[in-house]
Enzyme design. Structure first.
Site, mmCIF file in Angstrom:
data_model
loop_
_atom_site.group_PDB
_atom_site.id
_atom_site.type_symbol
_atom_site.label_atom_id
_atom_site.label_comp_id
_atom_site.label_asym_id
_atom_site.label_seq_id
_atom_site.Cartn_x
_atom_site.Cartn_y
_atom_site.Cartn_z
ATOM 1 C CD GLU A 97 1.272 4.190 2.763
ATOM 2 O OE1 GLU A 97 1.001 3.120 3.349
ATOM 3 O OE2 GLU A 97 2.106 4.259 1.839
ATOM 4 C CE LYS A 123 1.733 9.712 -0.616
ATOM 5 N NZ LYS A 123 1.678 8.423 0.113
ATOM 6 C CG ASP A 168 5.025 9.052 0.933
ATOM 7 O OD1 ASP A 168 4.046 9.286 1.658
ATOM 8 O OD2 ASP A 168 5.066 8.118 0.105
ATOM 9 C CD GLU A 219 -1.184 2.915 -4.146
ATOM 10 O OE1 GLU A 219 -0.743 3.793 -3.381
ATOM 11 O OE2 GLU A 219 -0.469 2.021 -4.635
ATOM 12 C CG ASP A 272 6.654 5.232 1.174
ATOM 13 O OD1 ASP A 272 5.993 5.245 0.116
ATOM 14 O OD2 ASP A 272 6.229 4.723 2.230
ATOM 15 C CB SER A 273 7.273 4.589 -4.634
ATOM 16 O OG SER A 273 7.434 5.944 -5.003
HETATM 17 O O1 KIV Z 1 5.221 6.411 -2.529
HETATM 18 C C1 KIV Z 1 4.578 6.788 -3.530
HETATM 19 O O2 KIV Z 1 5.115 6.985 -4.620
HETATM 20 C C2 KIV Z 1 3.145 6.981 -3.363
HETATM 21 C C3 KIV Z 1 2.321 7.191 -4.600
HETATM 22 C C4 KIV Z 1 2.178 5.904 -5.288
HETATM 23 C C5 KIV Z 1 1.022 7.813 -4.301
HETATM 24 O O3 KIV Z 1 2.657 6.955 -2.274
#
Ligand code: KIV
Length: 300
Positions: A139, A137, A107, A206, A68-69
């Site tokens: 959090e 993934k 994510d 992280e 989600d970056s």
């Molecule tokens: O969103 C993302 O790119 C991430 C990585 C930094 C692990 O969660």
């Protein structure tokens, strides 16, 4: 063919056969877990579209994360909080079209897994059914373990993410190293244990001290994937735009830049702009022609 030649041929053939098979083989969850057991480091990078995913996949990276970056580095948001399910699915679908062998992880965006377990399962399922991801993934530590259990029970592999969790960075005092004091370090260690017990197949660590990630990595049997967490993790992940120098707004101190593409892109774009303005581009080399008799017909 002489006997010894046949032997050499069949030996060479079998080496290429095995290598070829290994290089083409789609990574599985089991492959990633086995890498920890055998001590092979795991590589992971982000990708949000088919072209980047294809380049990363072709380089042999083990896992690709549609992080989600993308909210920060592609969509221009100031954080990952506004990123929606539809945006994540759109980019995950694109990335999956570029993937042949890497394991693809989608994510889960903020508020796609917090409201209820059934919504979390349904949203996680969309990453696999609609976008072609192999896993999701999410959090959080101990507090998300019931959700992780429910998603895993539904047959969807889950990667955990603890330490600095950008979706809740404001609760953590901003984008800061986590787990520096004994209490928060103990909580992170417990979170890693709980995520493993909940069925997560691996955990992103992280921005935590290297000593703590070493301890977590030794404690859990599932692979740890570090970002700003030192060298003792079982694998490493970076945001690709950071490590190829395409995102200039902010470069975290834990990033190594393997290329610096932004200045090169700016230089290329400025050169194109100048050549268009001055009629230098395109030349004949970049143009198509028609036969002279057809041209004459048009000019009659
Ligand atoms: O969103 C993302 O790119 C991430 C990585 C930094 C692990 O969660």
């Amino acid at each position: 063919m002489k006997t010894e030649n046949i032997e050499i041929f069949s030996h060479t053939f079998s080496i290429f056969h095995v290598l070829g098979a290994a290089m083409d083989k789609k990574r599985t969850i089991q492959d990633i877990i086995t890498m920890k057991k055998s001590g092979e480091k795991i590589s992971m990078l982000t990708a949000y579209d088919a072209s980047f995913a294809g380049l990363i996949d072709a380089a042999g990276i083990d896992m690709v994360l549609v992080g989600d970056s993308l909210g920060n580095v592609l969509l221009g948001y100031n954080s990952t909080v506004p990123v929606t399910m539809e945006e994540m699915l759109h980019h995950s679908k694109a990335a999956s079209r570029g993937i042949k062998q890497s394991l693809l992880v989608g994510d889960m965006p903020f508020m796609s897994y917090q409201v209820s377990e059934s919504a979390a399962i349904a949203n996680a399922g969309r990453f696999l059914k609609e976008a072609g991801c192999d896993a999701v993934k999410l959090e959080g530590g101990t507090e998300v373990c019931e959700t992780v259990k429910a998603i895993v029970k539904a047959g969807i592999p889950v990667m955990g993410h603890i330490g600095l969790t950008p979706q809740t960075a404001s609760q953590l005092g901003g984008y800061k190293v986590q787990g520096k004091d004994a209490d928060s370090a103990r909580r992170l260690l417990q979170s890693a244990r709980d995520l493993e017990a909940a069925g997560a197949f691996s955990i992103v660590l992280e921005c935590i001290p290297a000593q703590l990630s070493e301890l977590i990595t030794k404690t859990v049997a599932i692979p740890t994937i570090g970002i700003g967490a030192g060298k003792h993790c079982d694998g490493q992940v970076l945001v690709t735009h950071d490590m190829v120098g395409m995102f200039e707004k902010f470069i975290p101190s834990f990033v190594r830049q393997y290329a610096n593409l932004a200045p090169q892109i700016k230089k290329a774009v400025a050169a194109y702009h100048e050549e268009v303005k001055n009629g230098i581009f395109p030349t004949e080399e970049h143009s198509f022609t028609m036969q002279i008799d057809i041209q004459n017909l048009l000019e009659e």
